[in-house]
Design an enzyme around this catalytic site. Sequence first.
Site, PDB file in Angstrom:
ATOM      1  N   CYS A 231      82.275   5.236  96.734  1.00  0.00           N
ATOM      2  CA  CYS A 231      83.447   5.896  97.324  1.00  0.00           C
ATOM      3  C   CYS A 231      83.787   7.189  96.567  1.00  0.00           C
ATOM      4  O   CYS A 231      84.334   8.121  97.140  1.00  0.00           O
ATOM      5  CB  CYS A 231      84.646   4.963  97.285  1.00  0.00           C
ATOM      6  SG  CYS A 231      84.337   3.395  98.085  1.00  0.00           S
ATOM      7  N   GLY A 232      83.483   7.232  95.276  1.00  0.00           N
ATOM      8  CA  GLY A 232      83.751   8.430  94.469  1.00  0.00           C
ATOM      9  C   GLY A 232      82.612   9.437  94.516  1.00  0.00           C
ATOM     10  O   GLY A 232      82.623  10.413  93.768  1.00  0.00           O
TER      11      GLY A 232
ATOM     12  N   GLY B  58      83.474   3.146  90.973  1.00  0.00           N
ATOM     13  CA  GLY B  58      83.542   1.868  90.258  1.00  0.00           C
ATOM     14  C   GLY B  58      82.439   0.885  90.571  1.00  0.00           C
ATOM     15  O   GLY B  58      82.278  -0.126  89.882  1.00  0.00           O
TER      16      GLY B  58
ATOM     17  N   ARG C 268      96.319   2.572 104.223  1.00  0.00           N
ATOM     18  CA  ARG C 268      95.499   3.801 104.303  1.00  0.00           C
ATOM     19  C   ARG C 268      95.892   4.579 105.559  1.00  0.00           C
ATOM     20  O   ARG C 268      95.803   4.080 106.669  1.00  0.00           O
ATOM     21  CB  ARG C 268      94.018   3.445 104.356  1.00  0.00           C
ATOM     22  CG  ARG C 268      93.142   4.673 104.470  1.00  0.00           C
ATOM     23  CD  ARG C 268      91.677   4.313 104.606  1.00  0.00           C
ATOM     24  NE  ARG C 268      91.096   3.871 103.351  1.00  0.00           N
ATOM     25  CZ  ARG C 268      89.895   3.295 103.265  1.00  0.00           C
ATOM     26  NH1 ARG C 268      89.180   3.079 104.346  1.00  0.00           N
ATOM     27  NH2 ARG C 268      89.416   2.928 102.089  1.00  0.00           N
TER      28      ARG C 268
ATOM     29  N   ARG D 148      79.641  -0.640 112.166  1.00  0.00           N
ATOM     30  CA  ARG D 148      79.981  -0.398 110.757  1.00  0.00           C
ATOM     31  C   ARG D 148      80.960   0.762 110.706  1.00  0.00           C
ATOM     32  O   ARG D 148      81.268   1.383 111.724  1.00  0.00           O
ATOM     33  CB  ARG D 148      78.669  -0.034 110.025  1.00  0.00           C
ATOM     34  CG  ARG D 148      78.554  -0.373 108.539  1.00  0.00           C
ATOM     35  CD  ARG D 148      78.807  -1.786 108.229  1.00  0.00           C
ATOM     36  NE  ARG D 148      78.431  -2.125 106.856  1.00  0.00           N
ATOM     37  CZ  ARG D 148      79.236  -2.077 105.796  1.00  0.00           C
ATOM     38  NH1 ARG D 148      80.486  -1.675 105.907  1.00  0.00           N
ATOM     39  NH2 ARG D 148      78.796  -2.440 104.599  1.00  0.00           N
ATOM     40  N   LYS D 149      81.411   1.120 109.479  1.00  0.00           N
ATOM     41  CA  LYS D 149      82.268   2.297 109.331  1.00  0.00           C
ATOM     42  C   LYS D 149      81.538   3.555 109.805  1.00  0.00           C
ATOM     43  O   LYS D 149      80.295   3.565 109.911  1.00  0.00           O
ATOM     44  CB  LYS D 149      82.699   2.454 107.878  1.00  0.00           C
ATOM     45  CG  LYS D 149      81.565   2.880 106.967  1.00  0.00           C
ATOM     46  CD  LYS D 149      81.984   2.946 105.504  1.00  0.00           C
ATOM     47  CE  LYS D 149      82.924   4.108 105.223  1.00  0.00           C
ATOM     48  NZ  LYS D 149      83.017   4.367 103.740  1.00  0.00           N
TER      49      LYS D 149
HETATM   50 FE1  SRM Z   1      85.157   3.506 100.213  1.00  0.00          FE
HETATM   51  C1  SRM Z   1      84.902   0.201 100.755  1.00  0.00           C
HETATM   52  C2  SRM Z   1      88.105   3.037  98.736  1.00  0.00           C
HETATM   53  C3  SRM Z   1      85.720   6.814 100.432  1.00  0.00           C
HETATM   54  C4  SRM Z   1      81.839   4.008 100.855  1.00  0.00           C
HETATM   55  N1  SRM Z   1      86.333   1.876  99.874  1.00  0.00           N
HETATM   56  C5  SRM Z   1      86.046   0.595 100.214  1.00  0.00           C
HETATM   57  C6  SRM Z   1      87.208  -0.325  99.999  1.00  0.00           C
HETATM   58  C7  SRM Z   1      87.957  -0.416 101.298  1.00  0.00           C
HETATM   59  C8  SRM Z   1      86.800  -1.714  99.506  1.00  0.00           C
HETATM   60  C9  SRM Z   1      87.970  -2.667  99.406  1.00  0.00           C
HETATM   61  O1  SRM Z   1      88.320  -3.303 100.406  1.00  0.00           O
HETATM   62  O2  SRM Z   1      88.531  -2.773  98.330  1.00  0.00           O
HETATM   63  C10 SRM Z   1      87.957   0.481  98.912  1.00  0.00           C
HETATM   64  C11 SRM Z   1      89.461   0.321  98.878  1.00  0.00           C
HETATM   65  C12 SRM Z   1      89.951   0.350  97.440  1.00  0.00           C
HETATM   66  C13 SRM Z   1      91.395   0.710  97.315  1.00  0.00           C
HETATM   67  O3  SRM Z   1      92.240  -0.189  97.159  1.00  0.00           O
HETATM   68  O4  SRM Z   1      91.686   1.905  97.310  1.00  0.00           O
HETATM   69  C14 SRM Z   1      87.450   1.886  99.199  1.00  0.00           C
HETATM   70  N2  SRM Z   1      86.679   4.672  99.786  1.00  0.00           N
HETATM   71  C15 SRM Z   1      87.765   4.322  99.070  1.00  0.00           C
HETATM   72  C16 SRM Z   1      88.588   5.520  98.678  1.00  0.00           C
HETATM   73  C17 SRM Z   1      90.083   5.251  98.604  1.00  0.00           C
HETATM   74  C18 SRM Z   1      88.086   6.037  97.316  1.00  0.00           C
HETATM   75  C19 SRM Z   1      89.031   7.033  96.662  1.00  0.00           C
HETATM   76  O5  SRM Z   1      89.591   6.667  95.633  1.00  0.00           O
HETATM   77  O6  SRM Z   1      89.200   8.131  97.189  1.00  0.00           O
HETATM   78  C20 SRM Z   1      88.148   6.507  99.769  1.00  0.00           C
HETATM   79  C21 SRM Z   1      88.986   6.394 101.016  1.00  0.00           C
HETATM   80  C22 SRM Z   1      88.594   7.415 102.043  1.00  0.00           C
HETATM   81  C23 SRM Z   1      89.528   7.423 103.230  1.00  0.00           C
HETATM   82  O7  SRM Z   1      90.572   8.055 103.124  1.00  0.00           O
HETATM   83  O8  SRM Z   1      89.184   6.797 104.242  1.00  0.00           O
HETATM   84  C24 SRM Z   1      86.741   5.982 100.046  1.00  0.00           C
HETATM   85  N3  SRM Z   1      84.013   5.088 100.655  1.00  0.00           N
HETATM   86  C25 SRM Z   1      84.403   6.391 100.586  1.00  0.00           C
HETATM   87  C26 SRM Z   1      83.269   7.255 100.653  1.00  0.00           C
HETATM   88  C27 SRM Z   1      83.277   8.770 100.477  1.00  0.00           C
HETATM   89  C28 SRM Z   1      83.329   9.553 101.742  1.00  0.00           C
HETATM   90  O9  SRM Z   1      83.614   9.045 102.830  1.00  0.00           O
HETATM   91  O10 SRM Z   1      83.050  10.736 101.617  1.00  0.00           O
HETATM   92  C29 SRM Z   1      82.151   6.437 100.774  1.00  0.00           C
HETATM   93  C30 SRM Z   1      80.671   6.881 100.812  1.00  0.00           C
HETATM   94  C31 SRM Z   1      80.350   7.593 102.081  1.00  0.00           C
HETATM   95  C32 SRM Z   1      80.002   6.696 103.215  1.00  0.00           C
HETATM   96  O11 SRM Z   1      80.770   5.811 103.568  1.00  0.00           O
HETATM   97  O12 SRM Z   1      78.928   6.895 103.787  1.00  0.00           O
HETATM   98  C33 SRM Z   1      82.631   5.080 100.776  1.00  0.00           C
HETATM   99  N4  SRM Z   1      83.623   2.276 100.775  1.00  0.00           N
HETATM  100  C34 SRM Z   1      82.317   2.657 100.925  1.00  0.00           C
HETATM  101  C35 SRM Z   1      81.513   1.497 101.164  1.00  0.00           C
HETATM  102  C36 SRM Z   1      79.977   1.480 101.418  1.00  0.00           C
HETATM  103  C37 SRM Z   1      79.722   1.666 102.896  1.00  0.00           C
HETATM  104  C38 SRM Z   1      78.407   1.120 103.361  1.00  0.00           C
HETATM  105  O13 SRM Z   1      77.908   1.589 104.401  1.00  0.00           O
HETATM  106  O14 SRM Z   1      77.873   0.176 102.754  1.00  0.00           O
HETATM  107  C39 SRM Z   1      82.380   0.396 101.131  1.00  0.00           C
HETATM  108  C40 SRM Z   1      82.020  -1.097 101.327  1.00  0.00           C
HETATM  109  C41 SRM Z   1      81.896  -1.474 102.773  1.00  0.00           C
HETATM  110  O15 SRM Z   1      82.274  -0.728 103.682  1.00  0.00           O
HETATM  111  O16 SRM Z   1      81.407  -2.579 102.978  1.00  0.00           O
HETATM  112  C42 SRM Z   1      83.691   0.914 100.878  1.00  0.00           C
HETATM  113 FE1  SF4 Z   2      83.547   0.446  94.611  1.00  0.00          FE
HETATM  114 FE2  SF4 Z   2      84.778   1.959  96.404  1.00  0.00          FE
HETATM  115 FE3  SF4 Z   2      86.116   0.081  95.100  1.00  0.00          FE
HETATM  116 FE4  SF4 Z   2      85.337   2.320  93.860  1.00  0.00          FE
HETATM  117  S1  SF4 Z   2      86.863   2.134  95.518  1.00  0.00           S
HETATM  118  S2  SF4 Z   2      85.179   0.266  93.065  1.00  0.00           S
HETATM  119  S3  SF4 Z   2      83.332   2.625  94.797  1.00  0.00           S
HETATM  120  S4  SF4 Z   2      84.453  -0.200  96.596  1.00  0.00           S
END
Ligand code: SRM
Ligand code: SF4
Length: 528
Positions: free
Chosen positions: A441-442, A436, A67, A181-182
Amino acid sequence: MAKDTAKTKLNKFEKFKAEKDGLAVKQDLEHFATVGWEAVDDTDLTQRLKWLGIFFRPVTPGKFMLRMRMPSGVLTGFKARTLGAIIQRYGEDGSADITTRQNIQLRGILLNDIPDIFRQLEAAGMTSVQSGMDNVRNITGSPVAGLDANELIDTQGLVRKVQDMITNNGEGNPAFTNLPRKFNIAIEGGRDNSIHAEINDIAFVPAYREGQLGFNVLVGGFFSARRCEAAIPLHAWVPPDDSVVELCRAILEVYRDHGPRVNRQKARLMWLIDEWGLDRFRAVVEEAYGRPLLSAAPEDEIDWDKRDHIGVYPQKQVGLNYVGLHVPVGRLQATDLFDLARLAEVYGSGEIRLTVEQNVIIPNVADSRLPVLLQEPLLQRFSIDPSPLSRALVSCTGAQFCNFALVETKQRALALATALDAELSLPQPVRIHWTGCPNSCGQPQVADIGLMGTKVRKEGKTVEGVDIFMGGKVGKDAHLGEKVQQGIPCDELHDVLRSLLMEHFQAEPRPQGSADTAANGSVSVTAD
Ligand code: SRM
Ligand code: SF4
């Protein structure tokens, strides 16, 4: 640091962070590359490497996701070509995704290539540092900053400065690598809230205070499986200068030192604001900021509906245009990155922008060059005029690569949008966001129709399904949508969506045989 937590019981993530800082794996990379991923300590492999943006994927063991950081979603043709060359090496396994934070993730990466990849990224002026785990994520800003004739503040420089402060100019910054946290930051300079300010832990939105243009500050927005909240006003205003960087630093220090670290499900910034109350939070931030915070401007300048930037638009620079291309569900192959680089260099100024809708913008195209650009073969797939549902489709990674996923998302999203676009005529795009799992994240809560993956029992079997959200409003007066239906099996979704589109979005069935060629998919799709 972590003054308040010294006496409290820490969660397991806090323990491993205390044992060894995430960034410390930087020193181990050459060793990891030599011994291979199977021999790497489990916590280093599955957790600490994320501090460098390297994500072990349990779904594809040995093939990592990388990333990046792309402040404001700005890159160049040279950078796109560098990224394309990195994934090209992995053949069918190599691909890239534009993310919902205006960023790029690379797929298929082998650990033994990482030292060399990092050298290439550095030479191209890119970094992936601190892009995962308990760090500040890619910082978003208007994708048309500096181009938009109606923008109020060109935020590109500020976004870069905040990233440089947090990452120590890309070197990695131990001061901010152990947050509870993030953490998400957005800086909006336009009138349309193009980056969903309201869902960030800190957001700056343009506002006039006593005639001076600057930013009102919002705090505490976030989504998680446990709770989703829109950001609330900090009741503070800052001018558009280094004050923005200093206020981000102050809030991050307060969060780092006082944020909750016991329960990871209750560790985002809003939980600290809840615990303290906004007045105390603001007072402690003010102390860290080192001078009085000015009260907020009475109103902000977000007074437009959100634009999607797809199509051709004149820039503030006379005779130049930006061209927004629709990239189906954000998926790019190496050849796409090469093509985009070429288009940007031949027709524009070599620059490329990314949007939070997972699309691409080529800026600085002269009027005289537009007709030829619009004839380029890539624009057959990355259209400037896609059908209404495909146009506004956003999807998270889903089950193809993400082990949290409860459903496959991208392929299904594209197949359904394509099928419904062919069947229905719509007076305007309808923003459908797929995610998903409940991590969101979506961003289903910002969509007209949000679809969140879940498991459903059907005819005695567990099958993939979705919960449906509706009513997300973006742009002016943004607010979050709510869950309206739950547990819809994916194989029933086509009919359910069709009804929702006809009932709520004035969709009309097309006369038989009149369907447009709705599909613009670069991803091969399979319908349910
Ligand atoms: Fe996300 C975790 C993908 C935007 C909330 N997110 C993950 C992980 C890293 C989980 C994992 O290890 O597999 C996903 C990686 C999957 C992969 O292989 O791609 C993942 N998040 C994404 C992305 C790629 C979705 C996408 O297809 O665009 C986005 C990457 C953004 C970036 O460039 O950094 C992405 N994630 C978001 C957003 C949207 C935003 O930021 O506007 C959110 C909700 C907003 C927020 O965070 O407040 C989001 N992701 C989460 C969470 C829930 C956070 C929480 O506080 O509980 C997780 C799980 C965690 O962190 O424990 C997570
Ligand atoms: Fe869940 Fe984020 Fe993975 Fe999508 S990319 S399946 S919302 S953790």
